[in-house]
Design a protein around this motif. Structure first.
Motif, PDB file in Angstrom:
ATOM      1  N   GLU A  87      27.767   7.269  45.464  1.00  0.00           N
ATOM      2  CA  GLU A  87      27.789   7.567  46.887  1.00  0.00           C
ATOM      3  C   GLU A  87      28.919   8.515  47.246  1.00  0.00           C
ATOM      4  OE1 GLU A  87      27.739   4.132  49.307  1.00  0.00           O
ATOM      5  OE2 GLU A  87      25.649   3.678  48.857  1.00  0.00           O
ATOM      6  N   PRO A  91      25.210  11.115  47.347  1.00  0.00           N
ATOM      7  CA  PRO A  91      24.799   9.863  47.988  1.00  0.00           C
ATOM      8  C   PRO A  91      23.425   9.403  47.520  1.00  0.00           C
ATOM      9  CG  PRO A  91      24.574  11.705  49.504  1.00  0.00           C
ATOM     10  CD  PRO A  91      25.260  12.233  48.287  1.00  0.00           C
ATOM     11  N   GLU A  92      23.323   8.100  47.331  1.00  0.00           N
ATOM     12  CA  GLU A  92      22.015   7.540  46.993  1.00  0.00           C
ATOM     13  C   GLU A  92      21.740   6.374  47.930  1.00  0.00           C
ATOM     14  OE1 GLU A  92      21.332   6.935  42.919  1.00  0.00           O
ATOM     15  OE2 GLU A  92      19.554   5.688  43.244  1.00  0.00           O
ATOM     16  N   ASP A  93      20.545   6.343  48.442  1.00  0.00           N
ATOM     17  CA  ASP A  93      20.230   5.351  49.458  1.00  0.00           C
ATOM     18  C   ASP A  93      20.112   3.968  48.832  1.00  0.00           C
ATOM     19  OD1 ASP A  93      19.754   4.306  51.853  1.00  0.00           O
ATOM     20  OD2 ASP A  93      17.820   5.263  52.189  1.00  0.00           O
ATOM     21  N   ILE A  94      20.659   2.982  49.533  1.00  0.00           N
ATOM     22  CA  ILE A  94      20.627   1.610  49.026  1.00  0.00           C
ATOM     23  C   ILE A  94      19.406   0.866  49.557  1.00  0.00           C
ATOM     24  CG2 ILE A  94      21.943   0.527  50.883  1.00  0.00           C
ATOM     25  CD1 ILE A  94      23.504  -0.925  48.668  1.00  0.00           C
ATOM     26  N   LYS A  95      18.751   1.457  50.567  1.00  0.00           N
ATOM     27  CA  LYS A  95      17.643   0.764  51.241  1.00  0.00           C
ATOM     28  C   LYS A  95      16.481   0.427  50.297  1.00  0.00           C
ATOM     29  CE  LYS A  95      14.885   1.096  55.450  1.00  0.00           C
ATOM     30  NZ  LYS A  95      13.494   1.338  55.096  1.00  0.00           N
ATOM     31  N   GLU A  99      15.264  -3.420  49.459  1.00  0.00           N
ATOM     32  CA  GLU A  99      13.926  -3.888  49.815  1.00  0.00           C
ATOM     33  C   GLU A  99      13.143  -4.332  48.584  1.00  0.00           C
ATOM     34  OE1 GLU A  99      12.233  -0.858  52.230  1.00  0.00           O
ATOM     35  OE2 GLU A  99      13.561  -1.352  53.906  1.00  0.00           O
ATOM     36  N   LEU A 158      21.261  -4.180  54.875  1.00  0.00           N
ATOM     37  CA  LEU A 158      21.388  -2.730  54.992  1.00  0.00           C
ATOM     38  C   LEU A 158      22.418  -2.368  56.050  1.00  0.00           C
ATOM     39  CD1 LEU A 158      20.313   0.086  54.283  1.00  0.00           C
ATOM     40  CD2 LEU A 158      18.651  -0.202  56.099  1.00  0.00           C
ATOM     41  N   LEU A 162      25.736   0.241  55.989  1.00  0.00           N
ATOM     42  CA  LEU A 162      25.784   1.522  56.717  1.00  0.00           C
ATOM     43  C   LEU A 162      26.976   1.549  57.654  1.00  0.00           C
ATOM     44  CD1 LEU A 162      22.057   2.141  57.589  1.00  0.00           C
ATOM     45  CD2 LEU A 162      23.388   3.051  55.712  1.00  0.00           C
TER      46      LEU A 162
ATOM     47  N   ASP B 239      18.034  11.884  50.528  1.00  0.00           N
ATOM     48  CA  ASP B 239      19.470  11.694  50.308  1.00  0.00           C
ATOM     49  C   ASP B 239      20.155  13.044  50.156  1.00  0.00           C
ATOM     50  OD1 ASP B 239      19.000   9.049  50.421  1.00  0.00           O
ATOM     51  OD2 ASP B 239      19.013   8.721  48.257  1.00  0.00           O
ATOM     52  N   PRO B 249      28.744   9.304  53.470  1.00  0.00           N
ATOM     53  CA  PRO B 249      27.662   9.583  52.521  1.00  0.00           C
ATOM     54  C   PRO B 249      26.321   9.697  53.245  1.00  0.00           C
ATOM     55  CG  PRO B 249      28.478   7.344  52.250  1.00  0.00           C
ATOM     56  CD  PRO B 249      29.438   8.052  53.144  1.00  0.00           C
ATOM     57  N   THR B 251      23.119   9.265  53.106  1.00  0.00           N
ATOM     58  CA  THR B 251      21.923   8.664  52.531  1.00  0.00           C
ATOM     59  C   THR B 251      20.797   8.727  53.556  1.00  0.00           C
ATOM     60  OG1 THR B 251      22.552   6.501  53.340  1.00  0.00           O
ATOM     61  CG2 THR B 251      23.297   7.092  51.153  1.00  0.00           C
ATOM     62  N   GLN B 254      21.319   6.166  56.278  1.00  0.00           N
ATOM     63  CA  GLN B 254      22.464   6.508  57.123  1.00  0.00           C
ATOM     64  C   GLN B 254      22.091   7.615  58.105  1.00  0.00           C
ATOM     65  OE1 GLN B 254      25.823   5.149  57.044  1.00  0.00           O
ATOM     66  NE2 GLN B 254      25.786   6.255  58.977  1.00  0.00           N
TER      67      GLN B 254
END
Lengths: 163, 318
Positions: A87, A91-95, A99, A158, A162, B239, B249, B251, B254
């Motif tokens: 991140e 950045p890599e989305d955690i969503k 899920e 989430l 954020l 992203d 970040p 994402t 975000q």
């Protein structure tokens, strides 16, 4: 005017930060309360991940191949840590991960079960093609139930991540 | 009618009989006979009750049940609720998030979606400085008033101008987007069921592939939250599409969160002030209530503490 000043003081003490028209200084940004917590949390998270990473790096080497489930857990942990580290750079989305975890949890197991079963059934129908004599169906409804369960489960997690 | 006429005959007979027997029922004390109510009264009450219940049931049968004609796919997946901080009654917008959200709008959404009801000046003091907004406004060209020859020229934008739309009109927008009209985003949070939750879910809810058997028309994308599940807008937030100036970040979730909060601000720019007014009203009204309680006590004190004494007139001694 001491009396009216009293009311403005009371109102301003309730935590309504004034909007600054000046260029945003770094100090002003951090002084407002709602932003403090996420910033601290991310710091903590990165620290945790660093400390956990050291232990995780040691464990797979020590473990033998017989302890397969534990090794998998360690591998998953490593993946998480990598994501959190990335991140900072990329950045890599955690969503999606949250899920997916939720969809595989016991809470959403019935929906997952129905969805998987439906996918299997429908793909078999499609393979049969024109030979199939029955009601054409899709898995949208099952997908809805699963998605709703998974997102509802992941929502608070989430929002903790954020800013 | 038939039932009624059938009922009437025995009723009258019974009534005549009872009348003949006790002529002075109203004035005399209730005897053992009148203690048990006559049969015809019980029957009438029972039938009336049955008719009332029956007609209510009939009404429910005809009109009571709501008809759900659409499938779940046509209805769309109901948005998941997220714990938005700015929606709590005692919280304001996170203005840093608004600033990030506007950046996302400018760099991602603005190529298709207009924001025509928001002027440049409204950003000043909320998320940008005067100089920043002037610079942004000047990047765009606007029509001038007709000059002495009647020609309309172009001038750089001013703070009082509204954010320009990406297309000249709706037809141009449709032509550029294969027939689909990108809606104006000024009031989109108020204009959609689910508000913030719906838009956040819509932006982040594109699955990697549509579920098995789902029909996705050509040029459309599958999104479970869009009613009908076929949406012309593809997934736009990936992203790292935007690079935030404050180092957050970027994402997908975000960016979606920031832009949704920004759109909520665009729809309700008065929200912060509204909540401030609410607290002011609570402070003032509770103060007035407290004063009124004390004043009431003060005004009523002589009335509550008085003593009424009757001293009988002293007559002449007998």
């Amino acid at each position: 005017m001491g009396f009216t000043d009293f009311f403005t003081d009371v109102v301003s003490s309730l935590g309504f930060a004034e909007a600054q028209a000046e260029a945003p200084a770094a100090d002003v940004e951090t002084s407002s309360t709602p932003q403090d917590e996420p910033a601290e949390k991310t710091e903590e998270a990165t620290e945790d991940s660093e400390s956990a990473e050291e232990t995780a790096e040691e464990t797979p080497a020590e473990e033998s191949s017989e302890e397969a489930p534990e090794e998998e857990e360690a591998a998953e942990e490593e993946e998480e840590e990598e994501e959190e580290e990335e991140e900072e750079d990329e950045p890599e989305d955690i969503k999606p991960k949250l899920e997916e975890d939720c969809a595989n949890s016991a809470k959403c197991a019935p929906y997952k079960h129905h969805y998987d079963e439906c996918v299997e059934r429908v793909t078999r129908q499609e393979e049969e093609g024109d030979d199939f004599k029955g009601v054409k169906e899709d898995c949208v409804e099952e997908f809805f139930h699963l998605t709703h369960c998974a997102t509802a489960c992941a929502a608070p997690k989430l929002w903790r991540e954020l800013k | 009618m038939l039932a009624r006429s059938l009922l009437r005959v025995p009723n009258r007979a019974i009534a005549r009989q009872s009348l003949g027997k006790s002529t002075r029922a109203s004035s005399t004390a209730a005897g053992a006979e009148s203690a048990s109510s006559p049969f015809h009264l019980t029957l009438t009450a029972s039938l009336a009750t049955a008719a009332a219940a029956g007609s209510a049931a009939w009404y429910y049968h005809l009109y009571g049940q709501e008809a759900f004609a659409s499938t779940p796919a046509e209805e769309g997946l109901h948005p998941t609720q997220y714990p938005w901080v700015h929606q709590r009654f005692n919280k304001t917008f996170d203005h840093a998030a608004l600033r990030r959200g506007f950046q996302v709008y400018r760099e991602v959404c603005a190529s298709c979606h207009s924001l025509t009801r928001v002027p440049w000046r409204s950003f000043v003091g909320v998320m940008h400085t005067v100089d920043e907004m002037k610079a942004m406004a000047e990047e765009n060209e606007y029509d001038t008033e007709p000059n002495n020859e009647g020609d309309i020229e172009k001038r750089p934008g001013k703070l009082s101008d509204y954010i320009p739309a990406p297309y000249k009109n709706d037809e141009a927008a449709r032509a550029a987007n294969a027939g689909a009209l990108p809606p104006d985003l000024s009031l989109i949070v108020k204009g959609r069921h689910g508000g913030c939750d719906y838009i956040f879910n819509l932006l982040t809810g594109y699955p990697d592939e549509a579920p098995a058997g789902a029909a996705v028309a050509e040029g459309m994308n599958f999104n479970p939250y869009f009613p009908g599940t076929g949406i012309a807008m593809g997934r736009v937030l990936f992203d790292g599409v935007v690079e935030y100036e404050d180092g957050t970040p970027a994402t997908t979730s975000q960016m979606a969160k920031d832009v949704v909060e920004f759109l909520n601000w665009a729809a309700e720019p008065e929200m912060d002030d509204r909540k401030k007014m609410g607290v002011k009203a609570i402070a003032v009204l509770s103060g007035l209530f407290a004063i009124s309680v004390w004043v009431k006590r003060y005004k009523w004190a002589p009335i509550k503490s008085r003593k009424i004494v009757y001293s009988p007139p002293i007559g002449p001694r007998r």
